[in-house]
Write a protein that holds these residues in place. Structure first.
Motif, PDB file in Angstrom:
ATOM      1  N   ASN A  47       0.806  -1.217   0.000  1.00  0.00           N
ATOM      2  CA  ASN A  47       0.000   0.000   0.000  1.00  0.00           C
ATOM      3  C   ASN A  47       0.847   1.278   0.000  1.00  0.00           C
ATOM      4  OD1 ASN A  47       0.371  -1.138   2.808  1.00  0.00           O
ATOM      5  ND2 ASN A  47      -0.286   0.942   3.352  1.00  0.00           N
ATOM      6  N   TYR A  48       2.183   1.147   0.192  1.00  0.00           N
ATOM      7  CA  TYR A  48       3.053   2.323   0.140  1.00  0.00           C
ATOM      8  C   TYR A  48       3.711   2.514  -1.227  1.00  0.00           C
ATOM      9  CZ  TYR A  48       2.657   2.464   5.237  1.00  0.00           C
ATOM     10  OH  TYR A  48       2.179   2.552   6.507  1.00  0.00           O
ATOM     11  N   PHE A  49       3.489   1.571  -2.158  1.00  0.00           N
ATOM     12  CA  PHE A  49       4.182   1.647  -3.448  1.00  0.00           C
ATOM     13  C   PHE A  49       3.838   2.927  -4.219  1.00  0.00           C
ATOM     14  CE2 PHE A  49       4.726  -3.261  -3.971  1.00  0.00           C
ATOM     15  CZ  PHE A  49       5.630  -3.251  -2.927  1.00  0.00           C
ATOM     16  N   SER A  50       2.574   3.296  -4.232  1.00  0.00           N
ATOM     17  CA  SER A  50       2.189   4.496  -5.000  1.00  0.00           C
ATOM     18  C   SER A  50       2.801   5.755  -4.395  1.00  0.00           C
ATOM     19  CB  SER A  50       0.664   4.619  -5.056  1.00  0.00           C
ATOM     20  OG  SER A  50       0.126   4.727  -3.756  1.00  0.00           O
ATOM     21  N   ALA A  51       2.897   5.812  -3.053  1.00  0.00           N
ATOM     22  CA  ALA A  51       3.518   6.973  -2.411  1.00  0.00           C
ATOM     23  C   ALA A  51       5.010   7.030  -2.751  1.00  0.00           C
ATOM     24  CB  ALA A  51       3.312   6.907  -0.902  1.00  0.00           C
ATOM     25  N   ILE A  52       5.652   5.860  -2.799  1.00  0.00           N
ATOM     26  CA  ILE A  52       7.079   5.821  -3.152  1.00  0.00           C
ATOM     27  C   ILE A  52       7.276   6.300  -4.591  1.00  0.00           C
ATOM     28  CG2 ILE A  52       9.041   4.267  -3.524  1.00  0.00           C
ATOM     29  CD1 ILE A  52       7.857   2.564  -1.170  1.00  0.00           C
ATOM     30  N   GLU A  53       6.400   5.877  -5.497  1.00  0.00           N
ATOM     31  CA  GLU A  53       6.507   6.336  -6.892  1.00  0.00           C
ATOM     32  C   GLU A  53       6.334   7.855  -6.972  1.00  0.00           C
ATOM     33  OE1 GLU A  53       4.416   5.742 -11.293  1.00  0.00           O
ATOM     34  OE2 GLU A  53       3.910   4.376  -9.648  1.00  0.00           O
ATOM     35  N   GLU A  54       5.404   8.402  -6.193  1.00  0.00           N
ATOM     36  CA  GLU A  54       5.222   9.851  -6.182  1.00  0.00           C
ATOM     37  C   GLU A  54       6.468  10.559  -5.660  1.00  0.00           C
ATOM     38  OE1 GLU A  54       2.754  11.816  -7.381  1.00  0.00           O
ATOM     39  OE2 GLU A  54       2.141   9.904  -8.269  1.00  0.00           O
ATOM     40  N   GLY A  55       7.112   9.981  -4.654  1.00  0.00           N
ATOM     41  CA  GLY A  55       8.339  10.572  -4.140  1.00  0.00           C
ATOM     42  C   GLY A  55       9.446  10.576  -5.184  1.00  0.00           C
ATOM     43  N   CYS A  56       9.509   9.500  -5.970  1.00  0.00           N
ATOM     44  CA  CYS A  56      10.487   9.457  -7.062  1.00  0.00           C
ATOM     45  C   CYS A  56      10.221  10.576  -8.059  1.00  0.00           C
ATOM     46  CB  CYS A  56      10.440   8.102  -7.768  1.00  0.00           C
ATOM     47  SG  CYS A  56      10.921   6.694  -6.735  1.00  0.00           S
ATOM     48  N   ARG A  57       8.977  10.741  -8.414  1.00  0.00           N
ATOM     49  CA  ARG A  57       8.615  11.798  -9.368  1.00  0.00           C
ATOM     50  C   ARG A  57       8.930  13.176  -8.796  1.00  0.00           C
ATOM     51  NH1 ARG A  57       5.534  10.017 -13.672  1.00  0.00           N
ATOM     52  NH2 ARG A  57       4.635   7.916 -13.469  1.00  0.00           N
ATOM     53  N   ASP A  58       8.710  13.362  -7.493  1.00  0.00           N
ATOM     54  CA  ASP A  58       9.048  14.642  -6.859  1.00  0.00           C
ATOM     55  C   ASP A  58      10.526  14.977  -7.073  1.00  0.00           C
ATOM     56  OD1 ASP A  58       6.464  14.806  -5.940  1.00  0.00           O
ATOM     57  OD2 ASP A  58       6.936  14.128  -3.901  1.00  0.00           O
ATOM     58  N   ALA A  59      11.385  13.975  -6.903  1.00  0.00           N
ATOM     59  CA  ALA A  59      12.825  14.210  -7.021  1.00  0.00           C
ATOM     60  C   ALA A  59      13.228  14.554  -8.446  1.00  0.00           C
ATOM     61  CB  ALA A  59      13.586  12.973  -6.551  1.00  0.00           C
TER      62      ALA A  59
END
Length: 690
Positions: free
Chosen positions: A526-538
C-alpha cells in the motif's frame, strides 16, 4: 438585393474591396486617394505627415507601417464601396485571412520592382487559392524607370493568372505625364491633386497604343471565340463586346487586369474606381463562390474585432444576406447578443446607421459573444452554419517572456491580453508552468512589439521583457543504488520510511518508469504508490537544476514501522533517495533540438544555409516547394536555444517572405563550457536572495 442593371455590366449594391500588396507599396495612400476621389474626404491626407485616415493608430504612426486592417466606406456615383486596407507584412497577415474570403474583389497595389516580386507572389497565390477576382494597380508610375512591357515582365512571374495590361503610360522627356486606356482608346493627362483630363491620343503614342491594344484583345480572345473570329478577320470588335469580355474574365478569374497610377498624387485613381464600379462583382457572386444560398434568413459574418476605449467592443461584419437593424437580437454558435449600434466606418470615425442592407460592411456594437470568424443571424432563427471554415492562427515565430512591474497589474494584464488576442488571434499569451514564466508569442519581432505598445497605451499595463527560458532537461548516464531513509520523532507518532532503490538511465524519450521487486513484505504494497510519487518529486529538479527525464527506478528493499510509517514518510524517503542517486549517476544536461522546415525563394538559400549553420544547425536536405516555381523548402535540425530571433534573420535574408515551422525532434546531450555556464546560471537564478 443586388441586381444586374439592364444594358449595363455594372451591378448595384454595396461592395467590399480589399487593398493588398507588399510592404510599403502604397496601399494606405491609395485608400486615402480613393476616399478623396469618391468624395468621402475633402482633402487627401498623407501617410508621410501622419494625416491619413488609414494607419491612424499610434502604433502605425510610430512605425510608419500598417499594423492592422484599416476600414473605410465611400459612396461613389450612387454605389457604396467599403475598402479594407490590409497590412503588407507577413507578421500581420493572419488578419487578412479572415477578411479576404468575404471580399468581392481585391486591388493588388504593387511596383515594378524585382525585389518585391517574392512578396507579391505570396499575396497573389492566396488570392488565386481563394478564387478572388483581382486588379493590379501598378503604383508610383510617376517615378517609374521601366517601360511598361518590361514592368509586366517583372510582375507576371508572380502570378499564375495572365496579367492583362489595360493602360499604358504616356512619356514626355522621360517622365510619365498620363496614360492611355486601351479599352476606351482615350488618353488622360495627369493634373496635380485633381482628376485627369481627356485628350487626343498623342500621335507619337499611336503605334504603342495599337500594339498594346491588340495584345490585350488577343488575351481576351483566348476566352471568347467570337472575338477571336473578329480578330482573325480584321474586324474591329464593338466596344461593348470588349468591356463584356473584360468584366466576365475578371469575375471568373481568367485574367488579372493591370492599371497604372500614383496613389500619393491621385493619378489613375478615378479610372480605378470606375473600373471597380462597372466590373467588380457584388455580394451575390461572393455568396455563390462561398456556397451560400441566395435565400434564407439574414446572415452576416464577423471579419474583425475592435475594442475601443469608449465604445466597447465593435465587430466589423459583412452582411451576406438580408438586413439587420439596430437593436436586433442576433445569434451565433458562441451565443446570443443584441446589436447596440451600427456604424459605417471611415478609419476610426463612425457614422451611425439605423439599418444595414445586404452586401454592406459595418461595425456592430457590443456583440460580446461573437468572435472574429463567426457567422451570425437573427436570434429567432437557428444558429447559422459557418460561412467559411475557421482560420487557424499560424504557429508562433517569435516570443518574449513578460513580467508586470507591479503585482497588482497581473489581473489587468490577463484582461488586456485577452482583448488583444480577440482582436488578433495570431497573438498567443501562454503561462509556462515548468519555466515559471509568462510568454507573449507572435509572428515576428514587430508583431510582438506592437502588442506590447498597445498594452501600455490602451490598457495602461507596462511590462518588462526578457528572452524566454530554454526548456533544458537533464538525465543520467550511469546506474546508482541508494538507500533513502526518513526518520523523525517529535512526540506522539513519528515518521518512518526506508527504501532501497536502483536508479538507472533509460533510452532517450522513454520518460520515467517505476517498478518494485520487494520480497517478503519488507515494504507493504500500500506504500508503493507513495514511493513512486516521491520518485517523481525528485525528478522535478535534478542536481543540475532542471527536470530529469529518461530514468527508471526500481524499489528493491526497505523497511517500515507499524506505527510511524505513512504514505508521506515513504514519499519523503523515496524523494531523498532518488535525489542522492541522481547526483551519483553522472548527470548530463539535455537541450531540445527542433526540426525546422524553412520556406523561401531559391535565390535566398545560400543566405539561409549560413544562418542555420551559424546557429549550430544541421542541414537535412532541400526540396522544391510543390507548385511554387523558384521556391524551395529547407529542412534542418536546430537547437532550441539558438532559435531566438531566427525569424528576424530569416525575414531580413528573404525580403520579408521567408517563413518556417518547427516541432520538437529530440533531446541532445550538452557538455563542456556551454553546459557549465547554463548550469551555473540556473543555480544563480534559484539561489535565495540576500
Amino acid at each position: 438585393m443586388s441586381e444586374v442593371l439592364p444594358g449595363d455590366r455594372r451591378v448595384s449594391g454595396p461592395r467590399l474591396i480589399a487593398l493588398v500588396g507588399p510592404f510599403q507599396s502604397g496601399k494606405t495612400s491609395l485608400l486615402e486617394s480613393l476616399l478623396t476621389r469618391g468624395g468621402a474626404l475633402a482633402r487627401q491626407g498623407s501617410v508621410r505627415d501622419g494625416s491619413s485616415v488609414g494607419d491612424s493608430s499610434p502604433e502605425a504612426r510610430a512605425h510608419a507601417a500598417s499594423v492592422e486592417a484599416n476600414i473605410a466606406s465611400v459612396d461613389y456615383l450612387g454605389d457604396r464601396f467599403t475598402f479594407v486596407d490590409l497590412p503588407g507584412s507577413l507578421e500581420f497577415a493572419h488578419e487578412a485571412r479572415n477578411v479576404l474570403p468575404l471580399c468581392d474583389a481585391a486591388v493588388v497595389v504593387c511596383e515594378a520592382d524585382e525585389r518585391k516580386t517574392p512578396a507579391l507572389r505570396v499575396i497573389l497565390r492566396e488570392l488565386e487559392d481563394l478564387a478572388l477576382p483581382r486588379v493590379l494597380f501598378v503604383n508610383k508610375i510617376d517615378a517609374a524607370t521601366l517601360r511598361i512591357r518590361d514592368a509586366l515582365g517583372v510582375l507576371q512571374p508572380a502570378s499564375r493568372t495572365p496579367l492583362l495590361l489595360r493602360q499604358i503610360p504616356i512619356w514626355q522627356n522621360g517622365i510619365v505625364t498620363g496614360f492611355i486606356d486601351l479599352a476606351l482608346e482615350r488618353a488622360f493627362v495627369y493634373r496635380e491633386h485633381a482628376p485627369s483630363v481627356v485628350v487626343d491620343v498623342p500621335a507619337g503614342e499611336l503605334p504603342s497604343e495599337k500594339e498594346a491594344r491588340y495584345t490585350m484583345l488577343e488575351k481576351l480572345a483566348d476566352y471568347d471565340d467570337a472575338l477571336m473570329e473578329e480578330l482573325l478577320s480584321d474586324i474591329e470588335p464593338p466596344r461593348d463586346q470588349i468591356f463584356d469580355g473584360l468584366t466576365r474574365d475578371l469575375r471568373q478569374g481568367k485574367v488579372a487586369p493591370v492599371l497604372i497610377g500614383s496613389a500619393a498624387e491621385g493619378h489613375g485613381v478615378t479610372r480605378l474606381l470606375k473600373a471597380l464600379r462597372h466590373e467588380a462583382p457584388c455580394v451575390a457572386e461572393t455568396r455563390a463562390r462561398l456556397g451560400v444560398s441566395d435565400t434564407g434568413a439574414p446572415l452576416a459574418h464577423a471579419l474583425k474585432t475592435i475594442h475601443t476605449a469608449h465604445g466597447g467592443k465593435l465587430t466589423f461584419a459583412r452582411v451576406l444576406r438580408g438586413a439587420f437593424a439596430d437593436g436586433a437580437a442576433v445569434k451565433s454558435a458562441s451565443g446570443e447578443d443584441r446589436v447596440s449600434g451600427l456604424s459605417r466606418l471611415i478609419g476610426l470615425a463612425g457614422a451611425k446607421q439605423p439599418k444595414v442592407e445586404e452586401g454592406d460592411c459595418v461595425a456592430f456594437g457590443r456583440l460580446d459573444h461573437i468572435a472574429t470568424g463567426d457567422s451570425f443571424g437573427e436570434a429567432k432563427g437557428g444558429v447559422p452554419a459557418p460561412v467559411v471554415p475557421a482560420v487557424a492562427p499560424p504557429q508562433p515565430a517569435y516570443a518574449l517572456a513578460v513580467t508586470v512591474k507591479e503585482r497588482k497589474d497581473e489581473a489587468r494584464l490577463a484582461t488586456a491580453i485577452a482583448k488583444l488576442s480577440e482582436e488578433d488571434p495570431s497573438l498567443a499569451f501562454v503561462h509556462d508552468q515548468e519555466a515559471g514564466e509568462m510568454r507573449l508569442n507572435g509572428q515576428g519581432e514587430m508583431h510582438v512589439r506592437v502588442a506590447l505598445e498597445r498594452l501600455a497605451a490602451r490598457f495602461g499595463v507596462v511590462v518588462e521583457t526578457q528572452r524566454p527560458a530554454v526548456g533544458y532537461k537533464e538525465t543520467i548516464r550511469q546506474t546508482a543504488n541508494v538507500r533513502g531513509r526518513h526518520k523523525k520523532q517529535s512526540g506522539g507518532h513519528g515518521q518512518f520510511g526506508d527504501v532501497v532503490l536502483d536508479v538507472a538511465p533509460l533510452p532517450r524519450g522513454a520518460g520515467f518508469a517505476f517498478k518494485e521487486t520487494v520480497h517478503g513484505g519488507a515494504v507493504p504494497r500500500n506504500y508503493f504508490s507513495a514511493i513512486e510519487e516521491g520518485c517523481r518529486d525528485a525528478l522535478e529538479h535534478g542536481p543540475l537544476g532542471f527536470p530529469v527525464v529518461d530514468v527508471a527506478v526500481t524499489l528493491t528493499d526497505g523497511s517500515y514501522h507499524t506505527v510511524d510509517s505513512s504514505d508521506m514518510a515513504f514519499r519523503t524517503a523515496a524523494r531523498l533517495g532518488v535525489a542522492e542517486a541522481l547526483g551519483k549517476a553522472a548527470p548530463v544536461l539535455l537541450e531540445p533540438v527542433l526540426a525546422v522546415e524553412i520556406t523561401a525563394p531559391s535565390e535566398c538559400l545560400s543566405k539561409i544555409t549560413a544562418i542555420v549553420s551559424a546557429r549550430r544547425g544541421q542541414i537535412l536536405g532541400y526540396d522544391a516547394r510543390p507548385d511554387w516555381e523558384g521556391w524551395d523548402v529547407l529542412n534542418a535540425l536546430i537547437p532550441g536555444a539558438d532559435m531566438e530571433g531566427f525569424i528576424v534573420e530569416l525575414r531580413s535574408a528573404t525580403a520579408g517572405v521567408g517563413s518556417f515551422t518547427q516541432k520538437f525532434d529530440h533531446w541532445a546531450e550538452m557538455v563542456g563550457k556551454s553546459a557549465d555556464a547554463i548550469v551555473a546560471h540556473r543555480a544563480a537564478a534559484r539561489a535565495p536572495a540576500h
